[in-house]
Write a protein that holds these residues in place. Structure first.
Motif, PDB file in Angstrom:
ATOM      1  N   LEU A 258       7.738  13.172  -1.725  1.00 29.59           N
ATOM      2  CA  LEU A 258       8.874  12.886  -0.835  1.00 29.59           C
ATOM      3  C   LEU A 258       8.413  12.233   0.469  1.00 29.59           C
ATOM      4  O   LEU A 258       9.070  11.325   0.982  1.00 29.59           O
ATOM      5  N   ASP A 259       7.286  12.674   0.999  1.00 31.94           N
ATOM      6  CA  ASP A 259       6.737  12.045   2.207  1.00 31.94           C
ATOM      7  C   ASP A 259       6.324  10.600   1.932  1.00 31.94           C
ATOM      8  O   ASP A 259       6.545   9.713   2.758  1.00 31.94           O
ATOM      9  N   ALA A 260       5.737  10.376   0.763  1.00 37.07           N
ATOM     10  CA  ALA A 260       5.352   9.012   0.387  1.00 37.07           C
ATOM     11  C   ALA A 260       6.594   8.138   0.203  1.00 37.07           C
ATOM     12  O   ALA A 260       6.600   6.966   0.589  1.00 37.07           O
ATOM     13  N   ALA A 261       7.658   8.719  -0.357  1.00 36.20           N
ATOM     14  CA  ALA A 261       8.921   7.977  -0.517  1.00 36.20           C
ATOM     15  C   ALA A 261       9.502   7.607   0.843  1.00 36.20           C
ATOM     16  O   ALA A 261       9.980   6.485   1.042  1.00 36.20           O
ATOM     17  N   SER A 262       9.433   8.527   1.770  1.00 35.16           N
ATOM     18  CA  SER A 262       9.933   8.265   3.122  1.00 35.16           C
ATOM     19  C   SER A 262       9.127   7.162   3.804  1.00 35.16           C
ATOM     20  O   SER A 262       9.694   6.263   4.442  1.00 35.16           O
ATOM     21  N   ALA A 263       7.819   7.215   3.663  1.00 33.57           N
ATOM     22  CA  ALA A 263       6.958   6.171   4.243  1.00 33.57           C
ATOM     23  C   ALA A 263       7.229   4.819   3.586  1.00 33.57           C
ATOM     24  O   ALA A 263       7.239   3.786   4.254  1.00 33.57           O
ATOM     25  N   LEU A 264       7.486   4.839   2.275  1.00 31.16           N
ATOM     26  CA  LEU A 264       7.812   3.608   1.566  1.00 31.16           C
ATOM     27  C   LEU A 264       9.132   3.028   2.074  1.00 31.16           C
ATOM     28  O   LEU A 264       9.241   1.827   2.317  1.00 31.16           O
ATOM     29  N   LEU A 265      10.100   3.887   2.262  1.00 30.22           N
ATOM     30  CA  LEU A 265      11.388   3.441   2.802  1.00 30.22           C
ATOM     31  C   LEU A 265      11.204   2.808   4.176  1.00 30.22           C
ATOM     32  O   LEU A 265      11.761   1.753   4.463  1.00 30.22           O
ATOM     33  N   ASP A 266      10.404   3.435   5.021  1.00 32.75           N
ATOM     34  CA  ASP A 266      10.137   2.884   6.354  1.00 32.75           C
ATOM     35  C   ASP A 266       9.466   1.518   6.278  1.00 32.75           C
ATOM     36  O   ASP A 266       9.679   0.666   7.134  1.00 32.75           O
TER      37      ASP A 266
ATOM     38  N   THR B  28       0.830  -1.206   0.000  1.00 32.33           N
ATOM     39  CA  THR B  28       0.000   0.000   0.000  1.00 32.33           C
ATOM     40  C   THR B  28       0.868   1.262   0.000  1.00 32.33           C
ATOM     41  O   THR B  28       0.482   2.274  -0.587  1.00 32.33           O
ATOM     42  N   ARG B  29       2.042   1.206   0.616  1.00 29.90           N
ATOM     43  CA  ARG B  29       2.975   2.347   0.557  1.00 29.90           C
ATOM     44  C   ARG B  29       3.491   2.537  -0.872  1.00 29.90           C
ATOM     45  O   ARG B  29       3.669   3.666  -1.325  1.00 29.90           O
ATOM     46  N   MET B  30       3.718   1.440  -1.568  1.00 35.78           N
ATOM     47  CA  MET B  30       4.143   1.521  -2.966  1.00 35.78           C
ATOM     48  C   MET B  30       3.041   2.190  -3.792  1.00 35.78           C
ATOM     49  O   MET B  30       3.305   3.059  -4.621  1.00 35.78           O
ATOM     50  N   ARG B  31       1.809   1.790  -3.558  1.00 36.79           N
ATOM     51  CA  ARG B  31       0.680   2.391  -4.284  1.00 36.79           C
ATOM     52  C   ARG B  31       0.509   3.866  -3.914  1.00 36.79           C
ATOM     53  O   ARG B  31       0.155   4.688  -4.765  1.00 36.79           O
ATOM     54  N   GLN B  32       0.776   4.185  -2.642  1.00 39.02           N
ATOM     55  CA  GLN B  32       0.717   5.579  -2.209  1.00 39.02           C
ATOM     56  C   GLN B  32       1.748   6.413  -2.981  1.00 39.02           C
ATOM     57  O   GLN B  32       1.439   7.494  -3.481  1.00 39.02           O
ATOM     58  N   PHE B  33       2.960   5.889  -3.076  1.00 36.37           N
ATOM     59  CA  PHE B  33       4.022   6.603  -3.786  1.00 36.37           C
ATOM     60  C   PHE B  33       3.666   6.768  -5.266  1.00 36.37           C
ATOM     61  O   PHE B  33       3.817   7.846  -5.831  1.00 36.37           O
TER      62      PHE B  33
ATOM     63  N   SER C 214      14.116  -8.801  -3.004  1.00 35.63           N
ATOM     64  CA  SER C 214      13.406  -8.250  -4.168  1.00 35.63           C
ATOM     65  C   SER C 214      12.571  -7.026  -3.773  1.00 35.63           C
ATOM     66  O   SER C 214      12.413  -6.105  -4.579  1.00 35.63           O
ATOM     67  N   ASP C 215      12.053  -6.994  -2.542  1.00 40.97           N
ATOM     68  CA  ASP C 215      11.328  -5.814  -2.062  1.00 40.97           C
ATOM     69  C   ASP C 215      12.274  -4.607  -2.020  1.00 40.97           C
ATOM     70  O   ASP C 215      11.919  -3.514  -2.463  1.00 40.97           O
ATOM     71  N   PHE C 216      13.474  -4.835  -1.489  1.00 36.03           N
ATOM     72  CA  PHE C 216      14.464  -3.760  -1.432  1.00 36.03           C
ATOM     73  C   PHE C 216      14.798  -3.259  -2.835  1.00 36.03           C
ATOM     74  O   PHE C 216      14.846  -2.056  -3.080  1.00 36.03           O
ATOM     75  N   TYR C 217      15.010  -4.193  -3.751  1.00 36.37           N
ATOM     76  CA  TYR C 217      15.355  -3.825  -5.126  1.00 36.37           C
ATOM     77  C   TYR C 217      14.227  -3.034  -5.785  1.00 36.37           C
ATOM     78  O   TYR C 217      14.464  -2.042  -6.468  1.00 36.37           O
TER      79      TYR C 217
ATOM     80  N   SER D  81      14.663   0.786  -7.036  1.00 40.87           N
ATOM     81  CA  SER D  81      14.460   1.131  -8.448  1.00 40.87           C
ATOM     82  C   SER D  81      13.448   2.261  -8.599  1.00 40.87           C
ATOM     83  O   SER D  81      13.646   3.186  -9.395  1.00 40.87           O
ATOM     84  N   LEU D  82      12.381   2.179  -7.844  1.00 41.51           N
ATOM     85  CA  LEU D  82      11.349   3.209  -7.909  1.00 41.51           C
ATOM     86  C   LEU D  82      11.890   4.563  -7.458  1.00 41.51           C
ATOM     87  O   LEU D  82      11.674   5.585  -8.117  1.00 41.51           O
ATOM     88  N   LEU D  83      12.630   4.580  -6.348  1.00 39.56           N
ATOM     89  CA  LEU D  83      13.190   5.837  -5.845  1.00 39.56           C
ATOM     90  C   LEU D  83      14.246   6.398  -6.793  1.00 39.56           C
ATOM     91  O   LEU D  83      14.286   7.598  -7.047  1.00 39.56           O
ATOM     92  N   GLN D  84      15.090   5.523  -7.329  1.00 38.48           N
ATOM     93  CA  GLN D  84      16.131   5.976  -8.256  1.00 38.48           C
ATOM     94  C   GLN D  84      15.533   6.556  -9.530  1.00 38.48           C
ATOM     95  O   GLN D  84      15.986   7.592 -10.017  1.00 38.48           O
ATOM     96  N   SER D  85      14.512   5.906 -10.074  1.00 38.87           N
ATOM     97  CA  SER D  85      13.910   6.420 -11.307  1.00 38.87           C
ATOM     98  C   SER D  85      13.228   7.761 -11.057  1.00 38.87           C
ATOM     99  O   SER D  85      13.268   8.648 -11.914  1.00 38.87           O
ATOM    100  N   THR D  86      12.647   7.922  -9.891  1.00 32.81           N
ATOM    101  CA  THR D  86      12.022   9.206  -9.567  1.00 32.81           C
ATOM    102  C   THR D  86      13.086  10.291  -9.414  1.00 32.81           C
ATOM    103  O   THR D  86      12.906  11.417  -9.898  1.00 32.81           O
ATOM    104  N   ALA D  87      14.200   9.970  -8.762  1.00 34.45           N
ATOM    105  CA  ALA D  87      15.299  10.935  -8.619  1.00 34.45           C
ATOM    106  C   ALA D  87      15.836  11.333  -9.990  1.00 34.45           C
ATOM    107  O   ALA D  87      16.101  12.525 -10.241  1.00 34.45           O
ATOM    108  N   ARG D  88      15.990  10.378 -10.899  1.00 39.34           N
ATOM    109  CA  ARG D  88      16.472  10.685 -12.252  1.00 39.34           C
ATOM    110  C   ARG D  88      15.490  11.590 -12.994  1.00 39.34           C
ATOM    111  O   ARG D  88      15.908  12.528 -13.702  1.00 39.34           O
ATOM    112  N   ARG D  89      14.198  11.319 -12.833  1.00 32.84           N
ATOM    113  CA  ARG D  89      13.196  12.186 -13.476  1.00 32.84           C
ATOM    114  C   ARG D  89      13.295  13.608 -12.935  1.00 32.84           C
ATOM    115  O   ARG D  89      13.182  14.576 -13.684  1.00 32.84           O
TER     116      ARG D  89
END
Length: 192
Positions: A128-136, A103-108, A146-149, A153-161
């Motif tokens: 950014l708040d959703a990313a932080s909650a996802l990290l937690d 659900t945190r992934m869907r929130q992000f 695989s969850d970590f990966y 990947s999601l955070l890295q692609s967002t940072a690149r964008r």
């Protein structure tokens, strides 16, 4: 019936209201997306309050009803990060940590689905708040490599964008996301 019985009725009535809202939305279009996340959040905490007050066997049934209600709401309001935040909190209350990450992934994803989110400071903060909650959410014992990966990947692609924006994205936002990726790497190394 006690306090828990009143909560059970409230959940049932909220479910009916969501059904009516859904039917009405199909008639009215997107103008009907006015379900308050604050009311939903209060409802999600009903199960926890009921458990603390009554400690009766009706709790599993109540939790199922609240979950069904949240599923109805999220199926209608898929792009509302606040609703996914409430659902993740509900899963956390019940100790469903694998569902918390989902659900945190869907929130992000909901927070970053608006095409113009990078041009609005309030929406950037929401992402950014959703990313932080996802990290937690990947800190829980049930998280796999695989969850970590997937989160990384999601955070890295967002940072690149964000970095590729020609309008000059504030670098502190990109740095915050990159710091989360670094933190995620450290967590993964300590866990695996």
């Amino acid at each position: 019936m006690g306090k828990l019985g009143g909560h059970k009725d409230a959940v049932r009535y909220m479910g009916w209201l969501v059904d009516l809202r859904f039917k009405q939305q199909h008639k009215m279009g997107d103008n009907a997306k006015n379900v308050s996340p604050l009311h939903i959040r209060e409802l999600a905490h009903v199960a926890k309050v009921a458990e603390e007050e009554d400690r009766v066997s009706m709790l599993p049934e109540l939790a199922k009803q609240v979950q069904a209600l949240l599923e109805k709401i999220t199926s209608t309001l898929k792009s509302e990060p606040e609703v996914w935040d409430v659902f993740a909190g509900f899963n956390e209350i019940l100790g469903r940590y694998k569902d918390v990450m989902d659900t945190r992934m869907r929130q992000f994803r909901a927070a970053s689905s608006d095409v113009n989110w990078m041009k609005d400071e309030a929406k950037i903060k929401t992402v950014l708040d959703a990313a932080s909650a996802l990290l937690d959410s990947v800190n829980f014992k049930e998280s796999s490599s695989s969850d970590f990966y997937q989160v990384k990947s999601l955070l890295q692609s967002t940072a690149r964008r964000m970095e590729s924006l020609e309008d000059g994205m504030e670098m502190s936002h990109v740095q915050r996301l990159n710091a989360m990726v670094t933190q995620l790497d450290e967590l993964a190394q300590s866990k695996f």
